[in-house]
Write a protein that holds these residues in place. Structure first.
Motif, mmCIF file in Angstrom:
data_model
loop_
_atom_site.group_PDB
_atom_site.id
_atom_site.type_symbol
_atom_site.label_atom_id
_atom_site.label_comp_id
_atom_site.label_asym_id
_atom_site.label_seq_id
_atom_site.Cartn_x
_atom_site.Cartn_y
_atom_site.Cartn_z
ATOM 1 N N ILE A 35 34.217 40.808 41.182
ATOM 2 C CA ILE A 35 33.583 42.690 41.542
ATOM 3 C C ILE A 35 34.501 43.388 40.713
ATOM 4 C CG2 ILE A 35 34.763 42.064 43.655
ATOM 5 C CD1 ILE A 35 36.661 43.545 43.886
ATOM 6 N N SER A 36 33.431 44.917 40.529
ATOM 7 C CA SER A 36 34.719 45.513 39.206
ATOM 8 C C SER A 36 36.094 46.310 39.860
ATOM 9 C CB SER A 36 33.876 47.010 39.135
ATOM 10 O OG SER A 36 33.955 47.403 38.138
ATOM 11 N N LEU A 37 36.736 46.593 38.986
ATOM 12 C CA LEU A 37 38.155 46.842 39.025
ATOM 13 C C LEU A 37 38.228 47.824 37.851
ATOM 14 C CD1 LEU A 37 41.224 48.029 40.640
ATOM 15 C CD2 LEU A 37 42.005 45.205 39.291
ATOM 16 N N ASP A 38 38.696 49.455 37.629
ATOM 17 C CA ASP A 38 38.344 50.487 36.627
ATOM 18 C C ASP A 38 37.788 49.812 35.427
ATOM 19 O OD1 ASP A 38 40.033 51.419 37.829
ATOM 20 O OD2 ASP A 38 41.982 50.460 37.404
ATOM 21 N N ASN A 39 36.503 49.281 35.736
ATOM 22 C CA ASN A 39 35.338 48.305 34.787
ATOM 23 C C ASN A 39 35.754 47.582 34.121
ATOM 24 O OD1 ASN A 39 32.362 49.698 34.106
ATOM 25 N ND2 ASN A 39 33.346 50.325 32.421
ATOM 26 N N SER A 40 36.226 46.786 34.813
ATOM 27 C CA SER A 40 37.141 45.512 34.303
ATOM 28 C C SER A 40 36.709 44.336 35.261
ATOM 29 C CB SER A 40 38.348 45.536 33.521
ATOM 30 O OG SER A 40 38.944 45.740 32.895
ATOM 31 N N PRO A 41 35.732 42.956 35.436
ATOM 32 C CA PRO A 41 35.228 42.482 36.247
ATOM 33 C C PRO A 41 36.991 41.566 36.931
ATOM 34 C CG PRO A 41 35.520 41.055 33.860
ATOM 35 C CD PRO A 41 35.479 42.730 33.710
ATOM 36 N N GLN A 42 37.195 41.733 38.595
ATOM 37 C CA GLN A 42 37.996 41.147 38.961
ATOM 38 C C GLN A 42 37.519 39.926 39.876
ATOM 39 O OE1 GLN A 42 40.465 43.437 41.494
ATOM 40 N NE2 GLN A 42 41.612 42.014 41.414
ATOM 41 N N VAL A 44 37.038 37.651 42.843
ATOM 42 C CA VAL A 44 37.780 37.409 43.934
ATOM 43 C C VAL A 44 38.032 36.975 44.544
ATOM 44 C CG1 VAL A 44 35.853 39.281 44.745
ATOM 45 C CG2 VAL A 44 35.212 36.861 45.067
ATOM 46 N N VAL A 45 38.812 35.588 44.215
ATOM 47 C CA VAL A 45 38.946 34.310 44.664
ATOM 48 C C VAL A 45 40.363 34.212 44.142
ATOM 49 C CG1 VAL A 45 39.550 31.486 45.008
ATOM 50 C CG2 VAL A 45 36.829 32.739 44.732
ATOM 51 N N CYS A 46 40.472 34.343 42.953
ATOM 52 C CA CYS A 46 42.301 34.468 42.869
ATOM 53 C C CYS A 46 42.645 35.573 42.226
ATOM 54 C CB CYS A 46 42.262 33.025 41.433
ATOM 55 S SG CYS A 46 41.548 34.116 39.941
ATOM 56 N N PHE A 47 41.975 36.624 42.078
ATOM 57 C CA PHE A 47 42.390 37.604 41.569
ATOM 58 C C PHE A 47 42.195 38.345 39.976
ATOM 59 C CE2 PHE A 47 43.837 38.058 46.245
ATOM 60 C CZ PHE A 47 43.341 37.391 47.398
ATOM 61 N N GLN A 48 42.052 37.538 39.604
ATOM 62 C CA GLN A 48 42.344 37.857 37.539
ATOM 63 C C GLN A 48 41.289 38.599 37.612
ATOM 64 O OE1 GLN A 48 41.310 33.855 35.588
ATOM 65 N NE2 GLN A 48 42.143 34.642 33.932
ATOM 66 N N SER A 83 35.319 38.801 49.036
ATOM 67 C CA SER A 83 35.376 40.808 48.428
ATOM 68 C C SER A 83 35.986 42.036 49.047
ATOM 69 C CB SER A 83 34.154 40.678 47.896
ATOM 70 O OG SER A 83 34.417 42.540 47.521
ATOM 71 N N LEU A 84 35.586 41.296 51.218
ATOM 72 C CA LEU A 84 35.983 42.420 52.256
ATOM 73 C C LEU A 84 37.597 42.058 51.846
ATOM 74 C CD1 LEU A 84 35.327 44.368 53.965
ATOM 75 C CD2 LEU A 84 34.977 42.676 55.433
#
Length: 277
Positions: A35-42, A44-48, A83-84
Motif C-alpha cells: 500500500i502507499s505510505l507518504d507516497n512510498s510502498p509499504q 502489508v505483511v511485514c510493514f516494511q 491492509s485493513l
C-alpha cells in the motif's frame, strides 16, 4: 552538426540538479502486498517501508518473492485483509499517542495545582485522583472513570513535574533578561514559617512592551546573614545563567544592614564586582 543535436542529448545549461520523477501509487499494487505510505510502498505483511524508487511492479514483485515467497500466489482478498489490519493498527497507535499526550498534560496540570496550593505531593495520588474517579464514575460512567487510573500522579511524579515546570519558568525569565535592554534587581532577606532565613532576588525588566517583575531565586541562607555571605550566595546562584550585569541599572533592598552596608554590604560587594568587570 551542432544544430542537429537533439534536445534529449543536448548538454544541460542549468546548474540545477534534475528533478526526480515520483511514480504514483496504483491500487493494483495491492495484489503484490503493498500500500502507499507518504507516497512510498509499504508491505502489508511485514510493514516494511521501501524507497519511492521501488514503486514499480517489477520491484514490488521481486520484494514479495524474496521476503514472502509463500504468499506469491495468494489472492488479492488476502492482502486486502492484511491492509485493513495494518490501517487499524495505525489508527490505534495514533489514538494511543493522542491519549498519552492528554494524560501527560493532565499530570502536569494537577502538579501545577498542587504546587500553587502548597499541598503535600502525596495529595494527588491519595485524594485528588480517587475523588476524580468517584465523580466521573457516578456522573459519566465506569468506562470513562477507568481511563483516569492511567494518569501518573505518584509522589515522585508530582515532585518531578513541579521541578521541571520551575526550571522552565526560570529559563524563560533568564531568556527575557538576556533579551531585555536593561533590568533592575531587588534583594530581600526574610524568614519563612519555620523561622528559617531566606534570601530572595527579584528582577524587573521590559518584555513585549510591558514592565514585568519576577522572582529570580529564593535560597535558604546558610549560617549568618552577612553581606559577604549573601554576595557569595548570589554569585553561586546566578553564575550559570550568563547574565550581562552591565544591563543592571538599579539595585534596591529592604534596608537590612547586611545588604546596604557601604563597606561590606551585599550592594557594595555587587557594585565592586560590576566595576571590576
Amino acid at each position: 552538426m551542432d544544430k542537429y543535436i537533439t534536445k534529449r542529448n543536448a548538454p544541460s545549461t542549468s546548474d540545477e540538479p534534475a528533478k526526480k520523477k515520483f511514480r504514483p501509487y496504483n491500487n493494483e499494487y495491492l495484489k503484490y502486498g503493498f500500500i502507499s505510505l507518504d507516497n512510498s510502498p509499504q508491505c502489508v505483511v511485514c510493514f516494511q517501508v521501501l524507497s519511492q524508487e521501488s514503486m514499480k511492479p517489477s520491484k514490488l514483485i521481486r520484494q514479495l518473492e524474496t521476503n514472502h515467497p509463500l504468499l506469491v500466489k495468494k489472492p488479492i482478498d488476502f492482502f486486502e485483509r492484511k491492509s485493513l489490519f495494518l490501517k487499524n493498527q495505525q489508527t490505534c497507535i495514533l489514538k494511543s499517542s493522542q491519549n498519552n499526550t492528554a494524560i501527560l498534560e493532565v499530570s502536569y496540570l494537577v502538579a501545577l495545582r498542587v504546587a500553587r496550593e502548597s499541598k503535600p505531593h502525596t495529595i494527588a495520588e491519595n485524594f485528588i485522583l480517587p475523588a476524580a474517579i468517584d465523580m466521573v464514575n457516578i456522573m459519566i460512567g465506569a468506562k470513562e472513570a477507568n481511563k483516569l487510573k492511567t494518569i501518573p500522579l505518584s509522589n515522585d511524579t508530582i515532585s518531578r513535574r513541579i521541578n521541571e515546570m520551575s526550571t522552565d519558568v526560570l529559563n524563560q525569565i533568564v531568556q527575557n533578561l538576556k533579551s531585555s535592554e536593561y533590568f533592575s534587581i531587588q534583594f530581600d532577606e526574610s524568614t519563612d514559617v519555620t523561622n528559617l532565613a531566606q534570601f530572595l532576588c527579584f528582577v524587573r525588566y521590559e518584555c513585549d512592551g510591558t514592565i514585568k517583575e519576577n522572582i529570580l531565586f529564593c535560597k535558604s541562607i546558610p549560617g549568618h546573614a552577612t553581606g559577604q555571605g549573601l554576595f557569595e550566595l548570589f554569585i553561586e546562584t546566578t553564575k550559570n545563567e550568563n547574565l550581562d550585569w552591565n544591563k543592571c541599572i538599579s539595585v534596591c533592598s529592604d534596608g537590612a544592614r547586611a545588604i546596604i552596608g557601604k563597606n561590606s554590604g551585599l550592594i557594595a560587594c555587587t557594585c565592586r564586582k560590576k566595576n571590576a568587570r
